[in-house]
Design an enzyme around this catalytic site. Structure first.
Site, PDB file in Angstrom:
ATOM      1  N   TYR A 247       0.208  -5.040 -14.854  1.00 16.65           N
ATOM      2  CA  TYR A 247       0.991  -4.897 -13.625  1.00 16.65           C
ATOM      3  C   TYR A 247       1.169  -3.413 -13.289  1.00 16.65           C
ATOM      4  CZ  TYR A 247       1.986  -9.872 -13.754  1.00 16.65           C
ATOM      5  OH  TYR A 247       1.863 -11.234 -13.745  1.00 16.65           O
TER       6      TYR A 247
ATOM      7  N   ASN B 258       1.029 -14.635  -3.694  1.00 14.19           N
ATOM      8  CA  ASN B 258      -0.348 -14.823  -3.261  1.00 14.19           C
ATOM      9  C   ASN B 258      -0.632 -16.311  -3.031  1.00 14.19           C
ATOM     10  OD1 ASN B 258      -3.160 -14.682  -2.944  1.00 14.19           O
ATOM     11  ND2 ASN B 258      -3.494 -14.677  -5.152  1.00 14.19           N
TER      12      ASN B 258
ATOM     13  N   CYS C  24      -5.187 -13.001  -8.472  1.00 11.50           N
ATOM     14  CA  CYS C  24      -3.963 -12.518  -9.116  1.00 11.50           C
ATOM     15  C   CYS C  24      -3.950 -12.858 -10.606  1.00 11.50           C
ATOM     16  CB  CYS C  24      -2.727 -13.072  -8.417  1.00 11.50           C
ATOM     17  SG  CYS C  24      -2.680 -14.861  -8.319  1.00 11.50           S
ATOM     18  N   HIS C  25      -4.795 -13.776 -11.030  1.00 12.77           N
ATOM     19  CA  HIS C  25      -4.872 -14.097 -12.462  1.00 12.77           C
ATOM     20  C   HIS C  25      -5.419 -12.918 -13.275  1.00 12.77           C
ATOM     21  CE1 HIS C  25      -8.903 -15.187 -10.908  1.00 12.77           C
ATOM     22  NE2 HIS C  25      -9.322 -14.785 -12.095  1.00 12.77           N
TER      23      HIS C  25
ATOM     24  N   GLU D  81     -14.111 -15.584 -17.007  1.00 18.93           N
ATOM     25  CA  GLU D  81     -14.631 -14.344 -16.417  1.00 18.93           C
ATOM     26  C   GLU D  81     -15.121 -13.389 -17.489  1.00 18.93           C
ATOM     27  OE1 GLU D  81     -12.215 -14.214 -12.202  1.00 18.93           O
ATOM     28  OE2 GLU D  81     -11.453 -12.998 -13.837  1.00 18.93           O
TER      29      GLU D  81
END
Length: 174
Positions: free
Chosen positions: A108, A131, A139-140, A166
């Site tokens: 963050y 979001n 946002c993950h 990812e």
């Protein structure tokens, strides 16, 4: 305005996406998330963009992108057009979220710095929380300063799956 929506199965759970059309008739994502209930998505769409009605459409073109992402093409989401609205910081923060590379999540604090406001860590977290277009505005990809998952509207199990997926499939330079 009537928006269209569809739900598809994905490895971390059912994913629903809500779209509208731009002036040229191209689909624009208003909301997305891991739910079978379109009614869970509509309240997070800004009131100025919220549709009056929604209709199912199992042939949305964006579903091909959702399926490609879950099949390992994690960059497939990068060019999807999204429409969200809020104040200047949130609107810019959502654009900045789209620059966080797959496989290399930010904290963050790093995300706040990326937004040009390094002291605005809570505001950066708020941008993630508000979001509406999860997956397409990733946002993950933002973690707590200690490396912990932090929160995620769709559950930390979904967030963990997305991050692991990812990490396996992103083309991360050495």
């Amino acid at each position: 305005m009537t928006a269209r929506y569809a739900t598809v199965p994905t490895p971390p759970g059912a994913f629903t996406v809500v779209v509208t059309e731009d002036a040229d008739g191209a689909d624009v994502v208003l909301a997305g998330g891991w739910t079978e209930e379109v009614g869970e998505l509509l309240p997070v769409v800004h009131r100025s963009l919220r549709p009056d009605a929604v209709a199912p459409d199992p042939h949305l073109a964006v579903l091909d992108v959702v399926e490609a992402f879950h099949a390992g093409e994690v960059g497939a989401i990068d060019d999807v057009v999204v429409r969200q609205h809020s104040g200047p910081f949130l609107t810019e923060a959502w654009e900045v979220l789209r620059t966080v590379p797959a496989g290399r999540p930010d904290t963050y604090a790093a995300f706040a710095a990326r937004c040009g406001r390094p002291a605005a860590i809570r505001a950066a977290a708020n941008a993630c929380a508000r979001n509406a277009a999860a997956l397409f505005v990733p946002c993950h990809r933002v973690l707590g300063s200690d490396g912990g998952l932090g929160g995620f509207r769709w559950g930390t199990d979904v967030k963990r799956w997305l991050l692991d997926h990812e990490a396996r499939h992103a083309a991360v330079p050495a």
